[in-house]
Write a protein that holds these residues in place. Structure first.
Motif, mmCIF file in Angstrom:
data_model
loop_
_atom_site.group_PDB
_atom_site.id
_atom_site.type_symbol
_atom_site.label_atom_id
_atom_site.label_comp_id
_atom_site.label_asym_id
_atom_site.label_seq_id
_atom_site.Cartn_x
_atom_site.Cartn_y
_atom_site.Cartn_z
ATOM 1 N N LEU A 1 -6.546 3.037 12.476
ATOM 2 C CA LEU A 1 -6.939 4.095 11.537
ATOM 3 C C LEU A 1 -8.447 4.133 11.305
ATOM 4 N N ALA A 2 -9.190 3.316 12.050
ATOM 5 C CA ALA A 2 -10.650 3.248 11.908
ATOM 6 C C ALA A 2 -11.049 2.874 10.487
ATOM 7 N N LEU A 3 -10.352 1.873 9.931
ATOM 8 C CA LEU A 3 -10.645 1.377 8.591
ATOM 9 C C LEU A 3 -10.992 -0.105 8.659
ATOM 10 N N LYS A 4 -11.597 -0.599 7.574
ATOM 11 C CA LYS A 4 -11.751 -2.038 7.427
ATOM 12 C C LYS A 4 -10.421 -2.628 6.982
ATOM 13 N N GLN A 5 -10.120 -3.818 7.490
ATOM 14 C CA GLN A 5 -8.852 -4.445 7.135
ATOM 15 C C GLN A 5 -8.753 -4.646 5.628
ATOM 16 N N SER A 6 -9.851 -5.015 5.009
ATOM 17 C CA SER A 6 -9.820 -5.275 3.563
ATOM 18 C C SER A 6 -9.489 -4.007 2.777
ATOM 19 N N ASN A 7 -10.014 -2.866 3.264
ATOM 20 C CA ASN A 7 -9.727 -1.602 2.574
ATOM 21 C C ASN A 7 -8.251 -1.241 2.680
ATOM 22 N N LEU A 8 -7.693 -1.392 3.890
ATOM 23 C CA LEU A 8 -6.283 -1.059 4.068
ATOM 24 C C LEU A 8 -5.401 -1.992 3.251
ATOM 25 N N SER A 9 -5.708 -3.294 3.279
ATOM 26 C CA SER A 9 -4.916 -4.265 2.530
ATOM 27 C C SER A 9 -4.971 -3.957 1.043
ATOM 28 N N ARG A 10 -6.165 -3.623 0.551
ATOM 29 C CA ARG A 10 -6.322 -3.336 -0.873
ATOM 30 C C ARG A 10 -5.541 -2.086 -1.293
ATOM 31 N N ARG A 11 -5.555 -1.075 -0.422
ATOM 32 C CA ARG A 11 -4.871 0.179 -0.761
ATOM 33 C C ARG A 11 -3.352 0.030 -0.721
ATOM 34 N N ILE A 12 -2.856 -0.773 0.186
ATOM 35 C CA ILE A 12 -1.410 -1.012 0.208
ATOM 36 C C ILE A 12 -0.995 -1.829 -1.015
ATOM 37 N N ARG A 13 -1.859 -2.768 -1.427
ATOM 38 C CA ARG A 13 -1.577 -3.529 -2.651
ATOM 39 C C ARG A 13 -1.546 -2.580 -3.847
ATOM 40 N N HIS A 14 -2.470 -1.647 -3.888
ATOM 41 C CA HIS A 14 -2.488 -0.658 -4.982
ATOM 42 C C HIS A 14 -1.218 0.196 -4.947
ATOM 43 N N LEU A 15 -0.764 0.543 -3.751
ATOM 44 C CA LEU A 15 0.461 1.317 -3.614
ATOM 45 C C LEU A 15 1.654 0.533 -4.160
ATOM 46 N N GLU A 16 1.711 -0.756 -3.839
ATOM 47 C CA GLU A 16 2.800 -1.595 -4.341
ATOM 48 C C GLU A 16 2.753 -1.680 -5.862
ATOM 49 N N ASP A 17 1.539 -1.762 -6.419
ATOM 50 C CA ASP A 17 1.405 -1.803 -7.875
ATOM 51 C C ASP A 17 1.890 -0.501 -8.513
ATOM 52 N N GLN A 18 1.561 0.655 -7.854
ATOM 53 C CA GLN A 18 2.012 1.942 -8.386
ATOM 54 C C GLN A 18 3.540 2.026 -8.414
#
Length: 333
Positions: A43-60
Motif C-alpha cells: 500500500l506504499a505505507l510505513k509499517q508503523s502507520n499501518l499498524s497504528r491505524r489497524i490498532r485504532h480500528l480495533e479500538d473503534q
C-alpha cells in the motif's frame, strides 16, 4: 456507505461506528499478506502507520482483529468475519465506481431513441445493431410515435434522439442529415404489375392507395400527389389509423396497393410483393434526419451521434457542424 466511511455495528446495544474505507483496505491487505510489513509495502505505507491505524480500528470496534506474532499476523475469528465483510464492501464499491466511470464515458447507461419508420430493415436497424455491438452495457429504449410526439419527447427530456423523415426541422433542436431510402410500392402478389421488376408511377395512375394516417403517411401522400396528381384529378387514397404492418396486411388481402419506405421491405407478409417505384428520373427517395437537444448531457447520445456520422459523414451543406449525405440504405439479410 457515506462518503469515505462504512458503517459497522459495534455491538448489539451500541450505535453504528463510522469506519474509514481506507482502514478496510488496510485490514484486507494485512489478512491477505499475513504481515503488517508486507501489507504496508503493497500500500506504499510505513509499517508503523499501518499498524497504528489497524490498532485504532480495533479500538473503534472494541474487538481484536489480528493476532500479532513474531512470524507475522493472522486474523482472529472476529477478524476473519470483519475482513470477509470488508472485501465485500470494497468489491461493491469498486463495481459502483467502475459503473459510474463507464456511464461517464458513454460506455454504459441508457439512451432513448424515437422513430416512426420500420425496423425490419434499413439503416436505422443496422445502426441500432452496430451501436448495441459496440456498447453492450448501454440499455436502448425505443419510442415509436408521430413527429409531434417525438418532438415533445425531445423537449421534455424523455427522448434523447429522434430519427424522422422529411426536411422540416423540429424547432429548437440540433439535427443532421442522415440517409435516403427508396420509395417502394407494395402490391398484392396477383396484381398485374407484380410481374414487373420495376413499377413506373404512370402505371399506378388508377390504383387505390392504402396509407397510414401516422407518420410518415403525410409525406408519402405528398409524394403521391407530386407524382400522380393532375388538374382536377388527385390520387385515390384510403387512410387507415393502423400501423404500416397492418397496411401491408390489407394489401395482401387485396384491398389496394400502398407506398412506403424501403426499410419496410424487411418484413414479409403473405400475398404481398415489393417493387421499386420509378419515373423518368429514376428512383424516388425520402430523406431521414436525426434531431437531438444541443445541451444533452448523456454521453451515450454523443457516441450514437458519432456512429451516425460514421455512416453519414458530415458535409458542408449539413445543418450546423453536423450534416450528412443522402445514400442508399444498407441491406440486411
Amino acid at each position: 456507505m457515506r462518503s469515505s466511511t462504512a458503517l459497522f455495528p459495534r455491538s448489539e446495544t451500541t450505535a453504528f461506528v463510522p469506519i474509514d474505507l481506507k482502514h478496510l483496505r488496510y485490514a484486507e491487505a494485512a489478512a491477505h499478506h499475513g504481515s503488517f510489513r508486507k501489507a504496508a509495502d503493497s500500500l506504499a505505507l510505513k509499517q508503523s502507520n499501518l499498524s497504528r491505524r489497524i490498532r485504532h480500528l480495533e479500538d473503534q470496534l472494541g474487538v481484536k482483529l489480528f493476532e500479532r506474532t513474531n512470524g507475522g499476523v493472522r486474523p482472529t475469528s472476529a477478524g476473519r468475519d470483519f475482513v470477509h465483510g470488508a472485501r465485500r464492501v470494497l468489491h461493491e464499491l469498486e463495481v459502483v465506481i467502475d459503473g459510474v466511470k463507464a456511464v461517464g464515458r458513454g460506455e454504459a447507461g441508457h439512451i432513448t431513441i424515437g422513430f416512426y419508420t420500420s425496423l425490419s430493415a434499413g439503416n436505422l436497424r443496422a445502426t441500432l445493431v452496430e451501436y448495441s455491438r459496440r456498447f453492450p452495457q448501454v440499455h436502448i429504449s425505443t419510442v415509436e410515435g408521430s413527429r409531434a410526439r417525438l418532438s415533445e419527447g425531445i423537449e421534455n427530456g424523455k427522448i434523447d434522439i429522434a430519427i424522422v423523415t422529411g426536411e422540416p426541422a423540429l424547432d429548437g433542436n440540433r439535427s443532421m442529415m442522415l440517409w435516403s431510402e427508396r420509395i417502394i410500392v407494395a402490391l398484392p402478389q396477383d396484381h398485374p404489375l407484380a410481374a414487373n421488376e420495376i413499377v413506373y408511377w404512370t402505371d399506378l395512375k388508377r390504383e387505390r392507395f392504402l396509407l397510414c394516417e401516422r407518420d410518415p403517411g403525410p409525406e408519402i401522400y405528398d409524394i403521391l400527389v407530386a407524382k400522380l396528381a393532375s388538374p382536377g384529378d388527385l390520387p385515390k387514397v384510403v387512410r387507415h389509423d393502423v400501423s404500416l404492418e397492418n397496411i401491408k396486411s390489407l394489401v395482401g388481402a387485396g384491398c389496394g396497393v400502398s407506398v412506403m419506405c424501403e426499410a419496410c421491405m424487411g418484413a414479409n407478409y403473405a400475398g404481398v410483393v415489393h417493387r421499386e417505384a420509378r419515373d423518368g428520373n429514376g428512383s424516388t427517395h425520402i430523406v431521414y434526419r436525426a434531431y437531438w437537444k444541443g445541451h444533452d448531457d448523456n454521453p451515450a447520445v454523443e457516441h450514437f451521434i458519432r456512429l451516425l456520422e460514421e455512416r453519414c459523414p458530415p458535409v458542408a451543406s449539413g445543418n450546423g457542424p453536423r450534416g450528412g449525405v443522402s445514400r442508399t440504405p444498407d441491406q440486411l439479410t
